[in-house]
Design a protein around this motif. Structure first.
Motif, short mmCIF file in Angstrom:
data_model
loop_
_atom_site.label_atom_id
_atom_site.label_comp_id
_atom_site.label_asym_id
_atom_site.label_seq_id
_atom_site.Cartn_x
_atom_site.Cartn_y
_atom_site.Cartn_z
N TYR A 131 25.82 47.71 33.20
CA TYR A 131 27.08 47.19 32.68
C TYR A 131 26.84 46.14 31.60
CZ TYR A 131 30.09 49.42 36.14
OH TYR A 131 30.79 50.34 36.88
N SER A 132 25.71 45.45 31.66
CA SER A 132 25.45 44.41 30.67
C SER A 132 25.28 44.97 29.27
CB SER A 132 24.19 43.62 31.07
OG SER A 132 23.04 44.45 31.03
N PHE A 133 24.99 46.28 29.14
CA PHE A 133 24.87 46.89 27.81
C PHE A 133 26.19 46.83 27.04
CE2 PHE A 133 21.04 48.91 29.55
CZ PHE A 133 20.17 48.76 28.48
N VAL A 134 27.28 46.72 27.76
CA VAL A 134 28.58 46.65 27.11
C VAL A 134 28.68 45.41 26.24
CG1 VAL A 134 31.08 46.59 27.50
CG2 VAL A 134 29.60 47.94 29.01
N PHE A 135 28.03 44.32 26.66
CA PHE A 135 28.11 43.07 25.90
C PHE A 135 27.42 43.18 24.55
CE2 PHE A 135 28.58 41.62 30.32
CZ PHE A 135 29.77 40.92 30.20
N LEU A 136 26.54 44.17 24.38
CA LEU A 136 25.89 44.34 23.09
C LEU A 136 26.88 44.73 22.00
CD1 LEU A 136 22.69 46.31 24.20
CD2 LEU A 136 22.85 43.88 23.66
N PRO A 142 32.69 38.04 30.04
CA PRO A 142 32.05 37.93 31.36
C PRO A 142 33.05 37.75 32.48
CG PRO A 142 30.91 36.57 29.73
CD PRO A 142 32.15 37.08 29.07
N THR A 143 34.20 37.16 32.18
CA THR A 143 35.23 36.99 33.21
C THR A 143 35.75 38.33 33.69
OG1 THR A 143 35.91 34.89 32.21
CG2 THR A 143 37.46 35.94 33.73
N GLN A 144 35.97 39.25 32.77
CA GLN A 144 36.43 40.59 33.16
C GLN A 144 35.38 41.32 33.98
OE1 GLN A 144 37.58 42.13 29.25
NE2 GLN A 144 39.71 42.21 29.94
N LEU A 145 34.11 41.15 33.61
CA LEU A 145 33.03 41.78 34.38
C LEU A 145 33.02 41.24 35.81
CD1 LEU A 145 30.51 43.60 34.45
CD2 LEU A 145 29.18 41.63 33.70
N ALA A 146 33.16 39.93 35.96
CA ALA A 146 33.17 39.33 37.29
C ALA A 146 34.39 39.80 38.08
CB ALA A 146 33.17 37.80 37.18
N GLN A 147 35.54 39.92 37.40
CA GLN A 147 36.75 40.38 38.09
C GLN A 147 36.59 41.81 38.59
OE1 GLN A 147 39.67 39.78 35.02
NE2 GLN A 147 40.23 37.73 35.73
N VAL A 148 35.98 42.67 37.79
CA VAL A 148 35.80 44.06 38.18
C VAL A 148 34.88 44.18 39.39
CG1 VAL A 148 34.78 46.26 37.47
CG2 VAL A 148 36.34 45.05 35.93
N PHE A 149 33.79 43.42 39.39
CA PHE A 149 32.85 43.52 40.50
C PHE A 149 33.42 42.88 41.76
CE2 PHE A 149 29.90 44.91 37.37
CZ PHE A 149 28.94 45.61 38.08
N PHE A 150 34.15 41.79 41.61
CA PHE A 150 34.80 41.20 42.78
C PHE A 150 35.83 42.17 43.35
CE2 PHE A 150 38.58 38.99 44.40
CZ PHE A 150 38.03 38.34 45.50
N PHE A 151 36.57 42.83 42.48
CA PHE A 151 37.60 43.77 42.93
C PHE A 151 36.96 44.96 43.65
CE2 PHE A 151 40.49 47.37 42.21
CZ PHE A 151 41.64 46.86 42.80
N SER A 152 35.83 45.44 43.15
CA SER A 152 35.14 46.55 43.82
C SER A 152 34.66 46.14 45.21
CB SER A 152 33.96 47.02 42.97
OG SER A 152 34.39 47.52 41.72
N LEU A 153 34.10 44.95 45.32
CA LEU A 153 33.64 44.47 46.63
C LEU A 153 34.82 44.27 47.58
CD1 LEU A 153 30.95 41.87 45.49
CD2 LEU A 153 30.56 44.15 46.41
N PHE A 154 35.92 43.76 47.06
CA PHE A 154 37.10 43.55 47.90
C PHE A 154 37.67 44.88 48.39
CE2 PHE A 154 41.71 42.91 48.40
CZ PHE A 154 41.71 41.91 49.36
N THR A 155 37.75 45.87 47.50
CA THR A 155 38.24 47.19 47.89
C THR A 155 37.32 47.82 48.93
OG1 THR A 155 39.17 47.48 45.67
CG2 THR A 155 38.94 49.45 47.02
#
Length: 281
Positions: A131-136, A142-155
């Motif tokens: 996923y970090s390749f997207v930042f290239l 980074p906030t959206q990346l953290a939100q997506v991963f938190f949301f996946s863990l919560f689901t």
């Protein structure tokens, strides 16, 4: 706190799960598949672009594709991992032995839940470098990346709590897993269909000056796909607010409602784990 999360049940399950070479082969093939999907997506966008390179909007589109792919993975694998954690012990006739230990019902349920979803957590964490390749290319914070991963863990935790509950209530593992998959399908597909119908009704029949459709809002807040789309497109939440008349953020309603559901499902699991035993045992 350590006694609840680092208990013998959790330690045993983690050792059995991660001592197998198949576990790490599964991670390897998952990362290869995810990498190939990302490369193929980049190739298609690059060949169809008139200027021959990525725009920030295209990089954002690629990240959205990977995020929804990961959400689909969570919804597909989690029921299979958690739908038989208790019923399989009952079928192997080892549940009674587990219940005679000094571990409380809450500790056993939490240990089974965390050990079951630990493999999927490892898959998600292992995919972070991809996923970090997207930042290239830009377009994602980074906030959206953290939100997506938190949301996946919560689901994952939400679906896992349903799986543990059904596994505790239903004696047959296959039936329990099918019921968990059905619940996951309703959470994704059923709430989406209901939300779409109710939002269309609200758009047609509600007053153009003041919208009032709480049922459409309540059905939409239970759908993980709508909430994930809201992370990328805030206009989704704004449209729901305009159509339903409820200004409360849908992501906050989603988290609050499912936190209550998680607490209820785990409580039911704990209370029914020793349903046939006398109180105090």
């Amino acid at each position: 706190m350590k006694a609840y999360f680092m208990n013998p049940v959790l330690n045993k399950e983690l050792k059995l799960r991660f001592r197998s070479g198949k576990t790490f082969l599964g991670i390897l093939f998952y990362l290869l598949a995810l990498s190939l999907l990302m490369v193929a997506f980049m190739y298609v966008l690059r060949t169809t672009s008139p200027i021959g390179f990525f725009k920030p909007q295209e990089s954002r589109l690629m990240f959205m594709f990977l995020a929804f792919f990961q959400l689909g993975l969570v919804l597909f694998i989690t029921p299979g991992l958690t739908g038989g954690v208790i019923s399989s012990e009952r079928e192997r006739q080892t549940l009674s032995i587990l219940l005679t230990t000094t571990q409380s019902s809450f500790t056993i349920i939490i240990g089974k839940l965390l050990s079951s979803i630990s493999y999927l957590v490892l898959l998600i964490v292992a995919s972070l470098p991809i996923y970090s390749f997207v930042f290239l290319f830009g377009g994602i914070s980074p906030t959206q990346l953290a939100q997506v991963f938190f949301f996946s863990l919560f689901t994952m935790l939400v679906i896992g709590s349903f799986g543990v509950m059904f596994s505790t209530l239903i004696r047959k593992t296959i039936v329990s897993m099918v019921t968990t998959y059905s619940a996951a399908l309703f959470i994704v597909g059923g709430t989406a269909v209901i939300s779409f119908i109710l939002l269309q009704i609200a758009d047609i029949y509600s007053s153009p000056v003041q919208k009032n459709a709480p049922a459409a809002y309540f059905s939409a807040m239970f759908n993980p796909g709508i909430v994930l789309a809201d992370i990328f497109e805030p206009t989704v939440s704004e449209q729901i607010k305009d159509l339903t008349g409820i200004k409360f953020p849908i992501w906050a309603a989603h988290i609050i409602s499912y936190c209550i559901i998680i607490a209820l499902t785990l409580t039911i699991s704990v209370r029914n784990l020793r349903a046939n035993m006398k109180k105090g045992k």
